[in-house]
Design an enzyme around this catalytic site. Sequence first.
Site, mmCIF file in Angstrom:
data_model
loop_
_atom_site.group_PDB
_atom_site.id
_atom_site.type_symbol
_atom_site.label_atom_id
_atom_site.label_comp_id
_atom_site.label_asym_id
_atom_site.label_seq_id
_atom_site.Cartn_x
_atom_site.Cartn_y
_atom_site.Cartn_z
ATOM 1 N N HIS A 25 0.835 -1.202 0.000
ATOM 2 C CA HIS A 25 0.000 0.000 0.000
ATOM 3 C C HIS A 25 0.870 1.253 0.000
ATOM 4 C CE1 HIS A 25 -3.242 2.800 0.855
ATOM 5 N NE2 HIS A 25 -4.083 1.808 0.592
ATOM 6 N N HIS A 26 0.405 2.258 -0.758
ATOM 7 C CA HIS A 26 1.166 3.502 -0.873
ATOM 8 C C HIS A 26 1.257 4.232 0.471
ATOM 9 C CE1 HIS A 26 3.267 6.511 -2.989
ATOM 10 N NE2 HIS A 26 2.580 6.511 -4.102
ATOM 11 N N ALA A 27 0.338 3.991 1.384
ATOM 12 C CA ALA A 27 0.427 4.603 2.711
ATOM 13 C C ALA A 27 1.651 4.105 3.463
ATOM 14 C CB ALA A 27 -0.843 4.313 3.520
#
Length: 468
Positions: free
Chosen positions: A144-146
């Site tokens: 995930h980009h988070a």
Amino acid sequence: MERLTAFDASLLYAETSSVPLHVCSIAELDTTTIPGGYDFDRIRDHLASRMSALPELRAKLANSHLNLDHPVWVEDTELDVSQHLHRIALPAPGGRHELSEVCGRIASIPLDRDKPLWEMWVIEGVGGTDPHDGGPIALMIKVHHAAVDGVSAGDLLNQLCDLQPDAPPPDAVAGPGGALPLEIEAGGLLRFLTRPWQLTRAVPATVSTVASTIGRALSGRAMAAPFKAPATVFNAEITGDRTLALAQLDLDDVKRVKDRHGVKVNDVVMALCAGALRGYLEGRGELPDKPLVAVVPSSVREAWDRPGRNQLSGMFCNLKTHIADPVQRLLAIAESSSRAKEHSAEIAPTLLADVTQALPPPMFGVAFEVMSRTPLKRTPIHNVVMSNVAGPQAQLYVMGAELKSLYPLGPIFHGSGLNITVMSLNGKLNVGIISCRQLVDDLWDLADRFETELDALVSAEIRGAPST
């Protein structure tokens, strides 16, 4: 525990079934180097032996109903690698179209937020061969980009890679630890009370940026402006269905072009992207008269003094797609890119972090709702997201298998349905292209044009060289 910054958390809030916000990579691996030969269980055990050195892959989200701020990362003490590592085989004949079809389907599915936000897929049957008989495999990685940006994703891959096929596991790295609901709530309350102070940090930098941009615009020294890009097939509302294509180029050829014309490697990469897009749209009879505009993310880690997994800035770049000659287009892009870099350098590197950090979590929902109602086809912010990541120039091994290529894939958004991410690795330039299947059903024509564009620039370089 580690609390998400507002920018990291915004990548959770913005995610929908149509816009999954993970980043991916597809690695092509030579199984003949694996000590003892290929075996899926051996691959899984190898990955499990490295988890102690990968805190990003051991962290999961935690929150509380009374938390007034963003969620936190906590250690998953019951992590089971078998829930994250999957196995799939390509249908015959196992060529590039079958690989991109399977990987596109994998990229379409959001990650499960109840577990650490990553998964890997071992893909067998590449080239129609059996890996147990020495055939290659592909490995698709989703995070995930988070949890990662381009640089930290590269660091994560470095931890997964070795310089020898039988290298021992790296040293353990501490993770975020645990957190009780009361700790999450107390920390959230403190962040809520200090939010006005965050705003005082953001306002001066914002005012300075606006003033600088106005001055540069009036003098013709500004980067390309948002909301001025021409509409293309990629600038529309998207669904969650993904299509992708890959290309690999010789990095030495890219450097030859760079040296001949006195530009940067990134200028050549942007020129390749611009030329490929020009040819692709022209072939469809859809090339706009106005030049396309790319948004180019950039890392600000060296100038960063804020927490957060995503430490990014960016700039808008004119791709000069209205210029037919590839060399003239390259030189025009280099000049325009230089202005954009100068403009971007005047913007405080922490501006984006400070502005988002000053907003309360409910404001993100309002902002994304407003953005979703923007008339996307009439006023696209930009045409394409374009990234260039420098990778290691050494022979690497992943779980004992020799790494032959690594293609990065970034996210796409409503109104911005094309992402081109490039990574240099061990003498090659690997290009990953991803879009929405509802916008275009095949990206291979676009991918194949990268080699054509590089050949044109190399040939122009040879013709332009002084005779001896």
